[in-house]
Design an enzyme around this catalytic site. Structure first.
Site, PDB file in Angstrom:
ATOM      1  N   ASP A 263      59.134  51.386  35.394  1.00 31.29           N
ATOM      2  CA  ASP A 263      58.284  51.451  36.602  1.00 31.29           C
ATOM      3  C   ASP A 263      58.604  52.473  37.491  1.00 31.29           C
ATOM      4  OD1 ASP A 263      56.425  49.287  36.377  1.00 31.29           O
ATOM      5  OD2 ASP A 263      57.328  47.911  37.588  1.00 31.29           O
ATOM      6  N   GLY A 307      51.067  54.125  32.017  1.00 31.13           N
ATOM      7  CA  GLY A 307      51.583  55.472  32.344  1.00 31.13           C
ATOM      8  C   GLY A 307      53.081  55.467  32.422  1.00 31.13           C
ATOM      9  N   LYS A 308      53.696  54.527  31.519  1.00 34.07           N
ATOM     10  CA  LYS A 308      55.267  54.326  31.471  1.00 34.07           C
ATOM     11  C   LYS A 308      55.964  55.290  30.524  1.00 34.07           C
ATOM     12  CE  LYS A 308      54.773  50.176  34.098  1.00 34.07           C
ATOM     13  NZ  LYS A 308      55.138  48.623  34.144  1.00 34.07           N
ATOM     14  N   VAL A 309      55.266  55.147  29.304  1.00 32.19           N
ATOM     15  CA  VAL A 309      56.003  55.679  27.932  1.00 32.19           C
ATOM     16  C   VAL A 309      55.206  56.169  27.259  1.00 32.19           C
ATOM     17  CG1 VAL A 309      57.285  54.611  25.924  1.00 32.19           C
ATOM     18  CG2 VAL A 309      57.534  53.620  28.304  1.00 32.19           C
TER      19      VAL A 309
END
Length: 351
Positions: A263, A307-309
């Protein structure tokens, strides 16, 4: 502790007679077996690819590595493995459960041990002996309560103000330099190498009991007390992500530590850092299932939708971590990319 019924010390000593011996990744070279597993299928090939990705993290001069730990692998024999990752500059920050840091590592740093269960009697019998069970591993509850009180003593020694978990764990590492009984403690080594440790659910551990007692005692005395600031945890780790730029995640288990770490990308964007990179590399070793919509906080592919990894360099390994993590870590240690890595010393950014 209820002492009305005396504990059978002979029976307790019998059950707590075989210590868990933590694996030493330096004592064997896993490269040949990992190379062979890359040519296989199923979990073997997944592990081979995961090991390649971890080695890419270590060889990428721009990549900072965040170790994410949930579950009981430290109690199960991986405690020295994690310490070696810090000692040999193979991780730059750690996000973990409070149990990993307090009930397991700090607990052993005080001189206590985990034990193999040679048999598993009725759990009510274990309770009568003050033995706690983690699957086939035992902990002496009386020693764990000593750990609770030690955490309380550390809290009592500090200025009464808000602390992030990172800040409090740093004080634990500092305390171990003088009072610890184990040099190879993750908490102690992280303090000495400026590797920050974050526990976003810190009180969900043995630390919670000691910290509650600290507050209650201070309240009774009419004195101020220290508090843990969970928002500061998120802010500090997000700032670390912003400063680090390119990042790779080595995740053991999932849950709160995994989601908290992922996050930081979203939080950085909310703070106006639209250019923040998603986590470029990611490896997760877990036995959690995906069918309930969770996988202990989403698969890595699913995390990409948030949209984290990045999906380019990620690998899920569905395996019990103590069976495969020693192979990955030993392979990376013996390939030696850590020898030329720049030391981040992220702990200093909070001084």
């Amino acid at each position: 502790m209820n002492t009305e019924t005396p504990i059978n010390d002979t029976r307790k000593a019998e059950l707590l007679s075989k210590q868990v011996e933590h694996i030493d990744i330096k004592s064997f070279d896993a490269r040949p077996i990992v190379d062979a597993m890359k040519k296989m299928s199923f979990t073997s090939r997944d592990l081979g690819r995961a090991t390649d990705i971890y080695n890419q993290m270590l060889s990428d001069p721009d990549c900072s590595v965040i170790l994410v730990i949930a579950g009981s692998t430290s109690a199960g024999g991986c405690m020295d493995l994690y310490a070696d990752l810090v000692k040999h500059n193979m991780v730059d920050a750690i996000v973990a459960t409070g149990a990993t840091i307090v009930d397991m590592d700090f607990f052993e740093a005080l001189g206590h041990k985990h034990y193999q269960a040679l048999e598993i009697p009725d759990d009510d019998t274990l309770r009568s002996l003050y033995i706690d069970r983690i699957y086939d591993t035992y902990i002496d509850e009386e020693k764990l309560q000593e750990t609770d009180h030690t955490i309380g003593d550390i809290a009592n020694s500090l200025e009464a103000r808000p602390y992030s978990s990172r800040e409090f764990i740093k004080e634990m590492g500092k305390w171990l330099q003088t009072h610890g009984k184990k040099d190879n403690s993750l908490v102690k080594l992280a303090y000495e190498h400026d590797v920050p440790i974050f526990c976003p659910a810190f009180v969900d551990s043995s630390a919670g009991f000691g910290l509650v007692k600290h507050q209650v005692d201070r309240m009774k005395e009419g004195k101020p007390y220290m508090v843990l600031d969970a928002i500061a945890d998120f802010r500090e780790l997000t700032n670390l992500k912003i400063k680090a730029g390119t990042t790779g995640l080595l995740m053991i288990g999932g849950g709160v530590p995994k989601n908290f770490t992922q996050d930081t990308v979203v939080c950085a964007e909310i703070l106006g850092h639209d250019d923040v990179e998603v986590h470029k590399y990611a490896v997760q070793i877990t036995v959690a299932d995906v069918r309930d919509g969770a996988c202990s906080s989403s698969t890595l592919q699913e995390a990409a939708s948030w949209g984290k990894v990045s999906t380019a360099l990620e690998q899920m390994v569905f395996a019990e971590a103590t069976s495969v993590l020693p192979l990955l870590a030993s392979d990376a240690y013996h390939r030696g990319h850590w020898k030329t890595r720049a030391k981040r010393a992220f702990g200093k950014m909070f001084d």
